[in-house]
Design a protein around this motif. Structure first.
Motif, PDB file in Angstrom:
ATOM      1  N   ILE A  21       0.815  -1.220   0.000  1.00 21.77           N
ATOM      2  CA  ILE A  21       0.000   0.000   0.000  1.00 21.77           C
ATOM      3  C   ILE A  21       0.849   1.272   0.000  1.00 21.77           C
ATOM      4  N   ASN A  22       2.101   1.133   0.454  1.00 19.56           N
ATOM      5  CA  ASN A  22       2.974   2.313   0.502  1.00 19.56           C
ATOM      6  C   ASN A  22       3.804   2.536  -0.763  1.00 19.56           C
ATOM      7  N   THR A  23       3.687   1.611  -1.716  1.00 20.78           N
ATOM      8  CA  THR A  23       4.494   1.789  -2.932  1.00 20.78           C
ATOM      9  C   THR A  23       3.893   2.899  -3.779  1.00 20.78           C
ATOM     10  N   LYS A  24       4.818   3.607  -4.482  1.00 15.14           N
ATOM     11  CA  LYS A  24       4.360   4.753  -5.280  1.00 15.14           C
ATOM     12  C   LYS A  24       4.594   4.509  -6.765  1.00 15.14           C
ATOM     13  N   ASP A  25       3.747   5.143  -7.548  1.00 16.84           N
ATOM     14  CA  ASP A  25       3.828   5.031  -8.997  1.00 16.84           C
ATOM     15  C   ASP A  25       5.208   5.498  -9.479  1.00 16.84           C
ATOM     16  N   GLY A  26       5.866   4.669 -10.273  1.00 22.06           N
ATOM     17  CA  GLY A  26       7.139   5.075 -10.864  1.00 22.06           C
ATOM     18  C   GLY A  26       8.355   4.808 -10.002  1.00 22.06           C
ATOM     19  N   GLU A  27       8.148   4.291  -8.772  1.00 21.62           N
ATOM     20  CA  GLU A  27       9.283   4.072  -7.883  1.00 21.62           C
ATOM     21  C   GLU A  27       9.729   2.617  -7.874  1.00 21.62           C
ATOM     22  N   PHE A  28      11.029   2.407  -7.911  1.00 16.30           N
ATOM     23  CA  PHE A  28      11.539   1.050  -7.759  1.00 16.30           C
ATOM     24  C   PHE A  28      11.380   0.646  -6.297  1.00 16.30           C
ATOM     25  N   SER A  29      10.808  -0.517  -6.064  1.00 12.16           N
ATOM     26  CA  SER A  29      10.551  -0.932  -4.690  1.00 12.16           C
ATOM     27  C   SER A  29      10.763  -2.429  -4.514  1.00 12.16           C
ATOM     28  N   LEU A  30      11.043  -2.746  -3.254  1.00 13.78           N
ATOM     29  CA  LEU A  30      11.136  -4.152  -2.876  1.00 13.78           C
ATOM     30  C   LEU A  30       9.896  -4.484  -2.058  1.00 13.78           C
ATOM     31  N   ILE A  31       9.167  -5.515  -2.494  1.00 16.66           N
ATOM     32  CA  ILE A  31       7.983  -5.916  -1.723  1.00 16.66           C
ATOM     33  C   ILE A  31       8.066  -7.420  -1.460  1.00 16.66           C
ATOM     34  N   SER A  32       7.230  -7.895  -0.562  1.00 12.61           N
ATOM     35  CA  SER A  32       7.149  -9.350  -0.432  1.00 12.61           C
ATOM     36  C   SER A  32       5.698  -9.727  -0.193  1.00 12.61           C
ATOM     37  N   GLY A  33       5.358 -10.935  -0.604  1.00  9.96           N
ATOM     38  CA  GLY A  33       3.966 -11.332  -0.423  1.00  9.96           C
ATOM     39  C   GLY A  33       3.727 -12.742  -0.923  1.00  9.96           C
ATOM     40  N   LYS A  34       2.503 -13.135  -0.779  1.00  7.37           N
ATOM     41  CA  LYS A  34       2.109 -14.496  -1.119  1.00  7.37           C
ATOM     42  C   LYS A  34       1.446 -14.489  -2.492  1.00  7.37           C
ATOM     43  N   ILE A  35       1.782 -15.481  -3.297  1.00  5.21           N
ATOM     44  CA  ILE A  35       1.143 -15.591  -4.608  1.00  5.21           C
ATOM     45  C   ILE A  35      -0.253 -16.159  -4.403  1.00  5.21           C
ATOM     46  N   VAL A  36      -1.256 -15.354  -4.762  1.00  4.74           N
ATOM     47  CA  VAL A  36      -2.618 -15.815  -4.526  1.00  4.74           C
ATOM     48  C   VAL A  36      -3.316 -16.273  -5.794  1.00  4.74           C
ATOM     49  N   ASN A  37      -2.781 -15.883  -6.932  1.00  2.12           N
ATOM     50  CA  ASN A  37      -3.461 -16.229  -8.173  1.00  2.12           C
ATOM     51  C   ASN A  37      -2.499 -16.111  -9.344  1.00  2.12           C
ATOM     52  N   PHE A  38      -2.786 -16.817 -10.430  1.00  2.00           N
ATOM     53  CA  PHE A  38      -1.989 -16.556 -11.628  1.00  2.00           C
ATOM     54  C   PHE A  38      -2.739 -16.936 -12.884  1.00  2.00           C
ATOM     55  N   GLU A  39      -2.389 -16.252 -13.992  1.00  2.00           N
ATOM     56  CA  GLU A  39      -3.028 -16.573 -15.270  1.00  2.00           C
ATOM     57  C   GLU A  39      -1.969 -16.502 -16.364  1.00  2.00           C
ATOM     58  N   LEU A  43       7.605 -19.786  -9.324  1.00  2.00           N
ATOM     59  CA  LEU A  43       6.537 -18.993  -8.715  1.00  2.00           C
ATOM     60  C   LEU A  43       5.238 -19.792  -8.731  1.00  2.00           C
ATOM     61  N   LYS A  44       4.899 -20.335  -7.571  1.00  2.00           N
ATOM     62  CA  LYS A  44       3.702 -21.180  -7.522  1.00  2.00           C
ATOM     63  C   LYS A  44       2.721 -20.619  -6.511  1.00  2.00           C
ATOM     64  N   ARG A  45       1.463 -20.876  -6.791  1.00  2.00           N
ATOM     65  CA  ARG A  45       0.412 -20.398  -5.901  1.00  2.00           C
ATOM     66  C   ARG A  45       0.673 -20.815  -4.449  1.00  2.00           C
ATOM     67  N   GLY A  46       0.479 -19.883  -3.525  1.00  2.00           N
ATOM     68  CA  GLY A  46       0.643 -20.211  -2.117  1.00  2.00           C
ATOM     69  C   GLY A  46       2.025 -19.938  -1.556  1.00  2.00           C
ATOM     70  N   LEU A  47       3.021 -19.759  -2.453  1.00  2.00           N
ATOM     71  CA  LEU A  47       4.374 -19.512  -1.959  1.00  2.00           C
ATOM     72  C   LEU A  47       4.609 -18.023  -1.719  1.00  2.00           C
ATOM     73  N   GLU A  48       5.563 -17.736  -0.811  1.00  2.00           N
ATOM     74  CA  GLU A  48       5.915 -16.341  -0.554  1.00  2.00           C
ATOM     75  C   GLU A  48       7.256 -16.013  -1.174  1.00  2.00           C
ATOM     76  N   PHE A  49       7.316 -14.851  -1.805  1.00  2.00           N
ATOM     77  CA  PHE A  49       8.558 -14.380  -2.418  1.00  2.00           C
ATOM     78  C   PHE A  49       8.742 -12.898  -2.181  1.00  2.00           C
TER      79      PHE A  49
END
Ligand code: ADP
Ligand code: MG
Length: 773
Positions: free
Chosen positions: A149-167, A203-209
């Motif tokens: 939520i704190n990432t800004k448009d145009g900024e390089f950022s490091l985030i982490s999270g869980k893969i919840v979906n993919f297509e 990168l598989k569903r359910g994993l955190e990266f």
């Protein structure tokens, strides 16, 4: 989650607010405390927590201490904070396993090889040593994982999270896109990979990266295209350099190479004298090189750049001083015997009295001529200050001592003019003067060269024709280079090598503030003519527009009727289709209808033609010279009293100053009309207006500087020695000067072998050039 750097910065910010009296004493502790309370939760390091507790101990009693103690305590607090910064935000490399030779060719380094080595050489990386000084163009901060939520448009950022979906979307035959939705506790981001099917294996569903990339907002969603990704356990929190690249070398590859080479700085001995390191708090070589490439914090990086600036200045100024010292120590220069009788004779026939500044400059020169070590002197003086006469004095002294002189000038128009004037003056006292130009007839050239070789010519004046191999002197004792900035280092060197340790005098009107001149020409002695000949009047400088030209023409008619002459200057020779500007050729045709005895002069004309016209202008057969900036340097027509510069806004101020210097070279009142169109920008108008009230070349250059901004004012390339990477010679002028003085008065203790070795490494062969100029 806060990084220690941010916490310390916040503390510092509060202290700043106190210093600016925005915060009160009793507000400091609560502010410190709240930062600590919220943020130290995420600091896992126990030492850090201890240190922060100690810091709080300093702050706590601040509100209740007596005033005097408060101030003392506050100072201690700042020191304590800085200590923490140095402890946690700066580091250095540890001992690498293997020591690699500094000059190991780049191709032998790990991850390189023949092919990559060729690419690396293109960007100046030829061995391990050169990698130390290859600067990143920017840095990536990978120390902090951002909440989505704190990432800004145009900024390089490091985030982490869980893969919840993919297509997986097959857009067409050539393009497959894989989109992942990744979620943390605050929001969702879409990660898109283009034709990178292999990511599916990892990168598989359910994993955190963790993911690093540029965040973009599109249609109200956050998105990253082809981010880098890491397993969270393998994530290294660091600041990474971003290097300028070349064909065949990717960012990943260059980082890999540098991760191997840069730590070798551990084995590299410090070369900056210790007292300077301490006085200016310069980071040691390991810390500063690490801070450039792999800084621990942005604070580290900042100090590293600052330190590198000191290093650069120290090395450069030391090089100049050493070079000056070594040329002074050369005892094989010519020690000339000068009685001064001949010059006395000349002064009697000179139609004017030299100014004090001219006499002082000449005295300095004479001392050098008499001394055993060769002269290396720059004569600086504003346009019209009378440098030529001073050079004549030097030539006369040199002749009296039995030596030949050579004077090199940048254009053949100028050479011819100087020749006519100087020959007329000096033949009376028996000095034989000759002129050598590119266009001199072959037969005459041969004759001149013979006479030079057997000593029948005492002074040769010429353009770069003088530096041809077959120009040989019998006894060359003095070299004068007029408008020296117009010549390249190698051209000057070639002429100098025609004598055996000759005395060298370079002359320039390029107005450089004295401090700057000393710092970048530190290897030269400087004489300054800071005084105009008596009776000179300021050139009345008038800003005007096209609509006023008729009046100006009328005025010029009056001047010409009184026996005076005028210049008209245009930015172009011929009209151009691109630029809507008046040009010399076309205006010549028009002005011919308005005035009598008009001539045209421009750079595209043959030399002979140009000289012919200048002679006629000089002898007053011609009243009006229509020209481009070819008349900018040196042309001396005492009866010229008017110069009209059209499209004045097209010229730089220093150039305008040079042009204006073509008039006002006698006791007569002279005029300079600066013509512009009606709708030039207000700022340009103001600048020209300021110029019209300023007559001192140094001041003009300062105005130029303030309008153009520092840095662009004086290209270091002009000096031909060194390009500064960390130093802005204008902004850092005072620092340059301070360090130069400090080095000068501590030469004995500072200039040890380590420093000298480093200077040789940096400047290598260029030191010879410094020696010569
Ligand atoms: P610059 O420094 O721009 O090269 P010059 O040497 O061409 O200037 O001198 C400009 C003019 O001033 C010349 O015509 C020269 O004869 C004259 N001049 C030089 N010194 C004096 C002086 N002390 N008094 C009067 N006129 C001088
Ligand atoms: Mg001159």
């Amino acid at each position: 989650m806060m990084h220690i750097e941010e916490i310390l910065n916040e503390y510092e910010y509060i202290l700043d607010l106190k210093e600016k009296n925005i915060k009160k004493w009793e507000e400091i502790f609560p502010a410190f405390y709240s930062i600590s309370k919220i943020n130290t939760k995420t600091l896992k390091d126990n030492n850090m927590l201890e240190d922060i507790k100690k810091l709080l101990g300093y702050v706590k009693p601040l509100a209740v201490l007596p005033e005097e103690r408060k101030i003392k305590r506050f100072k201690e607090l700042k020191t304590a904070l800085n200590k923490l910064k140095n402890k946690y935000l700066i580091d250095s490399f540890e001992k690498p396993e293997k020591k690699i030779n500094l000059f190991t060719d780049i191709k032998f380094l790990k991850h390189v090889g023949e092919k990559r080595a060729n690419s690396l050489r293109n960007i100046g990386l030829s061995n391990l040593y050169t990698t130390f000084f290859y600067l990143p163009r920017d840095y990536e901060d990978r120390r902090k994982i951002k909440k989505i939520i704190n990432t800004k448009d145009g900024e390089f950022s490091l985030i982490s999270g869980k893969i919840v979906n993919f297509e997986e979307l097959r857009i067409n035959k050539g393009l497959t896109i894989i989109n992942y939705s990744v979620e943390d506790s605050t929001g969702v981001i879409i990660l898109s990979f283009f034709n990178q099917k292999f990511v599916k294996d990892k990168l598989k569903r359910g994993l955190e990266f963790a993911f690093y990339g540029k965040v973009e907002y599109s249609y109200g969603r956050r998105q990253m295209k082809s981010p880098e990704f890491f397993e969270i356990s393998s994530l290294k929190k660091e600041i990474l350099p971003i290097y300028p690249l070349t064909n065949g070398i990717s960012q990943q590859v260059i980082r890999k190479i540098f991760k191997q080479t840069i730590p070798q700085v551990y084995y590299y001995e410090e070369y900056i004298p210790k007292p300077l390191i301490e006085k200016y708090s310069i980071l040691n070589i390991n810390e500063r090189i690490k801070g450039i490439h792999f800084p621990k914090s942005f604070y580290h990086k900042k100090l590293a750049y600052e330190s590198m600036k000191y290093e650069e200045i120290i090395l450069f100024e030391s090089a100049l001083l050493l070079s000056k010292k070594s040329s002074k120590q050369k005892k094989f220069g010519i020690s000339k015997k000068i009685s001064g009788e001949l010059l006395k004779k000349y002064l009697k026939i000179l139609p004017f009295k030299p100014t004090e500044a001219q006499i002082r400059s000449h005295n300095e020169i004479r001392k050098d001529l008499i001394s055993k070590s060769p002269m290396n002197r720059m004569l600086q003086g504003d346009v019209g200050s009378g440098k030529t006469v001073v050079s004549e004095f030097a030539i006369i002294d040199n002749f009296e001592a039995g030596y030949q002189s050579a004077m090199m000038v940048p254009t053949s128009v100028l050479a011819k003019q100087q020749f006519l004037k100087i020959q007329k003056n000096l033949k009376n006292i028996g000095i034989n003067v000759a002129l050598l130009l590119g266009e001199t007839k072959n037969k005459e050239k041969k004759e001149i060269k013979e006479k030079l070789a057997n000593g029948k010519i005492d002074l040769i004046i010429g353009t770069h024709a003088l530096i041809q191999d077959d120009v040989v002197f019998s006894k060359l004792g003095l070299i004068i280079i007029d408008e020296q900035h117009r010549f390249g280092v190698n051209q000057r060197l070639k002429l100098i090598n025609k004598g055996i340790s000759p005395d060298i005098l370079v002359m320039t009107a390029t107005p450089i503030p004295r401090t700057l001149a000393l710092t970048i020409y530190g290897d030269l002695d400087i004489s300054i003519i800071d005084q105009m000949p008596k009776g000179r009047k300021k050139v009345k400088t008038v800003l005007s527009t096209d609509s006023n030209l008729k009046n100006i023409y009328r005025f010029i008619h009056q001047e010409i009727d009184q026996g005076n002459q005028a210049f008209f200057i245009y930015p172009l020779v011929e009209e151009s289709e691109v630029l809507d500007l008046k040009a010399a050729k076309d205006m010549y045709e028009k002005l011919k209808l308005e005035f009598n005895n008009v001539a045209l002069l421009h750079g595209k004309m043959k030399s002979e033609e140009k000289n012919n016209i200048m002679e006629k202008f000089s002898s007053k057969e011609i009243s009006i010279l229509v020209s481009t900036t070819v008349v900018e340097v040196g042309v001396d027509i005492p009866d010229a009293t008017v110069i009209v510069i059209e499209h004045a806004d097209r010229f730089g101020l220093s150039q305008l100053h040079q042009l204006r210097g073509r008039v006002g070279r006698s006791k007569k009142q002279s005029y300079c009309f600066l013509i512009t169109g009606n709708n030039i920008p207000e700022t340009t108008k103001n600048k020209l207006f300021e110029f019209s009230n300023t007559f001192d070349g140094f001041k003009v250059s300062e105005i130029d500087l303030s309008w153009r901004g520092p840095g662009k004012f004086f290209g270091t390339q002009q000096h031909g020695i060194h390009e500064f990477k960390f130093t802005d010679i204008v902004e850092d002028m005072l620092l340059l000067d301070k360090i130069r003085k400090e080095l000068e008065s501590n030469q004995e203790s500072y200039f040890d072998e380590k420093l000298k070795k480093e200077i040789l490494k940096r400047y290598g062969k260029k030191l010879n050039l410094i020696n010569a100029i």
